[in-house]
Design a protein around this motif. Structure first.
Motif, PDB file in Angstrom:
ATOM      1  N   LEU A  68      44.592  14.230  76.779  1.00  0.00           N
ATOM      2  CA  LEU A  68      43.629  15.836  77.476  1.00  0.00           C
ATOM      3  C   LEU A  68      45.542  16.151  77.890  1.00  0.00           C
ATOM      4  O   LEU A  68      45.519  17.851  77.367  1.00  0.00           O
ATOM      5  CB  LEU A  68      43.414  15.525  78.350  1.00  0.00           C
ATOM      6  CG  LEU A  68      41.949  15.443  78.374  1.00  0.00           C
ATOM      7  CD1 LEU A  68      40.575  14.905  79.625  1.00  0.00           C
ATOM      8  CD2 LEU A  68      40.721  16.337  77.642  1.00  0.00           C
ATOM      9  N   ALA A  69      46.389  16.447  78.621  1.00  0.00           N
ATOM     10  CA  ALA A  69      48.009  16.994  78.210  1.00  0.00           C
ATOM     11  C   ALA A  69      48.585  17.249  77.425  1.00  0.00           C
ATOM     12  O   ALA A  69      48.982  18.439  76.982  1.00  0.00           O
ATOM     13  CB  ALA A  69      48.571  15.938  79.444  1.00  0.00           C
ATOM     14  N   SER A  70      48.414  16.137  76.248  1.00  0.00           N
ATOM     15  CA  SER A  70      49.010  16.611  75.087  1.00  0.00           C
ATOM     16  C   SER A  70      48.583  17.544  74.550  1.00  0.00           C
ATOM     17  O   SER A  70      48.747  18.438  73.768  1.00  0.00           O
ATOM     18  CB  SER A  70      49.060  15.168  74.474  1.00  0.00           C
ATOM     19  OG  SER A  70      49.744  13.636  75.091  1.00  0.00           O
ATOM     20  N   LEU A  71      46.881  17.537  74.239  1.00  0.00           N
ATOM     21  CA  LEU A  71      46.291  19.022  73.744  1.00  0.00           C
ATOM     22  C   LEU A  71      45.763  19.699  74.023  1.00  0.00           C
ATOM     23  O   LEU A  71      46.361  20.920  73.552  1.00  0.00           O
ATOM     24  CB  LEU A  71      44.673  18.340  74.059  1.00  0.00           C
ATOM     25  CG  LEU A  71      44.958  16.928  73.094  1.00  0.00           C
ATOM     26  CD1 LEU A  71      42.741  16.732  73.048  1.00  0.00           C
ATOM     27  CD2 LEU A  71      44.576  17.412  71.103  1.00  0.00           C
ATOM     28  N   LEU A  72      46.447  19.852  76.123  1.00  0.00           N
ATOM     29  CA  LEU A  72      46.534  21.336  76.436  1.00  0.00           C
ATOM     30  C   LEU A  72      48.166  21.850  75.761  1.00  0.00           C
ATOM     31  O   LEU A  72      47.835  23.179  75.729  1.00  0.00           O
ATOM     32  CB  LEU A  72      46.568  21.037  77.915  1.00  0.00           C
ATOM     33  CG  LEU A  72      46.951  21.884  78.244  1.00  0.00           C
ATOM     34  CD1 LEU A  72      45.626  23.285  77.941  1.00  0.00           C
ATOM     35  CD2 LEU A  72      46.621  22.022  80.163  1.00  0.00           C
ATOM     36  N   PHE A  73      49.132  20.598  75.752  1.00  0.00           N
ATOM     37  CA  PHE A  73      50.800  21.718  75.349  1.00  0.00           C
ATOM     38  C   PHE A  73      50.220  21.894  74.298  1.00  0.00           C
ATOM     39  O   PHE A  73      51.145  22.983  73.526  1.00  0.00           O
ATOM     40  CB  PHE A  73      51.000  20.278  75.664  1.00  0.00           C
ATOM     41  CG  PHE A  73      52.833  20.309  75.471  1.00  0.00           C
ATOM     42  CD1 PHE A  73      53.630  21.109  75.985  1.00  0.00           C
ATOM     43  CD2 PHE A  73      53.491  20.129  74.313  1.00  0.00           C
ATOM     44  CE1 PHE A  73      55.055  21.849  75.365  1.00  0.00           C
ATOM     45  CE2 PHE A  73      54.546  20.219  74.053  1.00  0.00           C
ATOM     46  CZ  PHE A  73      55.574  21.117  74.587  1.00  0.00           C
ATOM     47  N   ILE A  74      50.033  20.860  73.066  1.00  0.00           N
ATOM     48  CA  ILE A  74      50.033  21.002  71.703  1.00  0.00           C
ATOM     49  C   ILE A  74      48.707  22.654  71.323  1.00  0.00           C
ATOM     50  O   ILE A  74      49.109  23.935  71.009  1.00  0.00           O
ATOM     51  CB  ILE A  74      49.319  20.465  71.329  1.00  0.00           C
ATOM     52  CG1 ILE A  74      49.869  19.421  70.840  1.00  0.00           C
ATOM     53  CG2 ILE A  74      48.682  20.924  69.871  1.00  0.00           C
ATOM     54  CD1 ILE A  74      49.289  18.358  69.934  1.00  0.00           C
ATOM     55  N   CYS A  75      48.217  23.193  72.366  1.00  0.00           N
ATOM     56  CA  CYS A  75      46.961  24.271  72.152  1.00  0.00           C
ATOM     57  C   CYS A  75      47.960  25.190  72.881  1.00  0.00           C
ATOM     58  O   CYS A  75      48.040  27.020  72.029  1.00  0.00           O
ATOM     59  CB  CYS A  75      45.919  24.061  72.784  1.00  0.00           C
ATOM     60  SG  CYS A  75      44.873  22.854  72.243  1.00  0.00           S
ATOM     61  N   SER A  76      48.516  25.436  73.853  1.00  0.00           N
ATOM     62  CA  SER A  76      49.569  26.542  74.446  1.00  0.00           C
ATOM     63  C   SER A  76      50.369  26.758  73.514  1.00  0.00           C
ATOM     64  O   SER A  76      50.908  28.015  73.037  1.00  0.00           O
ATOM     65  CB  SER A  76      49.449  26.149  75.573  1.00  0.00           C
ATOM     66  OG  SER A  76      50.537  24.995  76.034  1.00  0.00           O
ATOM     67  N   PHE A  77      50.791  25.528  73.057  1.00  0.00           N
ATOM     68  CA  PHE A  77      52.632  25.777  71.927  1.00  0.00           C
ATOM     69  C   PHE A  77      51.595  26.802  70.890  1.00  0.00           C
ATOM     70  O   PHE A  77      52.779  27.391  70.831  1.00  0.00           O
ATOM     71  CB  PHE A  77      52.610  24.435  71.914  1.00  0.00           C
ATOM     72  CG  PHE A  77      53.898  24.400  71.105  1.00  0.00           C
ATOM     73  CD1 PHE A  77      55.663  26.148  71.151  1.00  0.00           C
ATOM     74  CD2 PHE A  77      53.834  24.960  69.370  1.00  0.00           C
ATOM     75  CE1 PHE A  77      56.272  25.683  70.411  1.00  0.00           C
ATOM     76  CE2 PHE A  77      54.839  24.758  68.449  1.00  0.00           C
ATOM     77  CZ  PHE A  77      56.541  25.114  68.741  1.00  0.00           C
ATOM     78  N   LEU A  78      51.013  26.817  70.386  1.00  0.00           N
ATOM     79  CA  LEU A  78      50.014  27.263  69.195  1.00  0.00           C
ATOM     80  C   LEU A  78      49.673  28.819  69.794  1.00  0.00           C
ATOM     81  O   LEU A  78      49.925  29.257  68.590  1.00  0.00           O
ATOM     82  CB  LEU A  78      48.932  26.275  68.513  1.00  0.00           C
ATOM     83  CG  LEU A  78      49.803  25.329  68.025  1.00  0.00           C
ATOM     84  CD1 LEU A  78      48.753  24.469  67.474  1.00  0.00           C
ATOM     85  CD2 LEU A  78      50.023  25.628  66.487  1.00  0.00           C
ATOM     86  N   ALA A  79      49.237  28.940  70.580  1.00  0.00           N
ATOM     87  CA  ALA A  79      48.891  29.801  70.956  1.00  0.00           C
ATOM     88  C   ALA A  79      50.591  31.408  70.938  1.00  0.00           C
ATOM     89  O   ALA A  79      50.027  32.245  70.887  1.00  0.00           O
ATOM     90  CB  ALA A  79      47.868  30.035  72.389  1.00  0.00           C
ATOM     91  N   LEU A  80      51.147  30.524  71.445  1.00  0.00           N
ATOM     92  CA  LEU A  80      52.152  31.484  72.072  1.00  0.00           C
ATOM     93  C   LEU A  80      52.629  31.174  70.407  1.00  0.00           C
ATOM     94  O   LEU A  80      53.431  32.758  70.497  1.00  0.00           O
ATOM     95  CB  LEU A  80      53.273  30.538  73.102  1.00  0.00           C
ATOM     96  CG  LEU A  80      52.765  30.388  74.411  1.00  0.00           C
ATOM     97  CD1 LEU A  80      54.093  29.564  74.360  1.00  0.00           C
ATOM     98  CD2 LEU A  80      53.086  32.108  75.098  1.00  0.00           C
ATOM     99  N   SER A  81      52.850  30.853  69.736  1.00  0.00           N
ATOM    100  CA  SER A  81      54.028  31.163  67.970  1.00  0.00           C
ATOM    101  C   SER A  81      52.581  32.158  67.847  1.00  0.00           C
ATOM    102  O   SER A  81      53.282  32.355  66.928  1.00  0.00           O
ATOM    103  CB  SER A  81      53.832  29.957  68.241  1.00  0.00           C
ATOM    104  OG  SER A  81      52.268  29.434  67.467  1.00  0.00           O
ATOM    105  N   ARG A  82      51.377  31.596  67.643  1.00  0.00           N
ATOM    106  CA  ARG A  82      50.610  32.930  67.316  1.00  0.00           C
ATOM    107  C   ARG A  82      51.299  34.186  67.715  1.00  0.00           C
ATOM    108  O   ARG A  82      51.003  35.581  67.260  1.00  0.00           O
ATOM    109  CB  ARG A  82      49.066  32.690  67.506  1.00  0.00           C
ATOM    110  CG  ARG A  82      49.105  31.799  66.198  1.00  0.00           C
ATOM    111  CD  ARG A  82      47.471  31.787  66.321  1.00  0.00           C
ATOM    112  NE  ARG A  82      47.043  30.449  65.761  1.00  0.00           N
ATOM    113  CZ  ARG A  82      46.269  29.275  66.624  1.00  0.00           C
ATOM    114  NH1 ARG A  82      45.623  30.006  67.955  1.00  0.00           N
ATOM    115  NH2 ARG A  82      46.065  28.509  65.224  1.00  0.00           N
ATOM    116  N   LEU A  83      51.167  34.748  68.731  1.00  0.00           N
ATOM    117  CA  LEU A  83      51.307  35.943  69.911  1.00  0.00           C
ATOM    118  C   LEU A  83      52.762  36.839  69.260  1.00  0.00           C
ATOM    119  O   LEU A  83      53.097  37.462  69.303  1.00  0.00           O
ATOM    120  CB  LEU A  83      51.831  35.737  71.561  1.00  0.00           C
ATOM    121  CG  LEU A  83      51.749  36.719  72.647  1.00  0.00           C
ATOM    122  CD1 LEU A  83      50.501  37.521  71.914  1.00  0.00           C
ATOM    123  CD2 LEU A  83      51.804  35.980  74.161  1.00  0.00           C
TER     124      LEU A  83
END
Length: 99
Positions: free
Chosen positions: A16-31
């Motif tokens: 779960l922590a890994s998935l949360l990290f990956i999702c936040s990284f993808l959201a920041l890269s889109r931003l």
């Protein structure tokens, strides 16, 4: 039995922590990509460390150099002065919009 329960809980939390990290990284890269799309073009021919400073300090007057860059890159463009980015607007009508 307690070891298996502890191991499965730790494994689940790690996933779960890994998935949360990956999702936040993808959201920041889109931003950051969305912010780059809204920026005016950056003038080329910059050196890696001092960027556009040598172009502005050449034998030509500064207004001539910026005028030639405006002819090449358009009425609104950015230049890098060291680590800072500067917006250059060479059209009075567009400058009124930015003011």
């Amino acid at each position: 039995m307690g070891f298996l329960l502890s191991f499965s809980t730790t494994l689940t939390m790690g996933i779960l922590a890994s998935l949360l990290f990956i999702c936040s990284f993808l959201a920041l890269s889109r931003l950051s990509n969305a912010q780059k799309k809204r920026m005016p073009p950056q003038a080329g021919d910059a050196s890696p460390l001092i960027r556009h400073l040598p172009l502005l300090g050449g034998p030509k007057p500064l207004h001539r150099t910026l005028g030639e860059m405006a002819d090449k890159y358009g009425p609104v463009f950015t230049i890098k002065l060291g680590v800072n980015r500067a917006l250059v607007v060479s059209d009075s009508e567009i400058a009124k919009e930015y003011a």
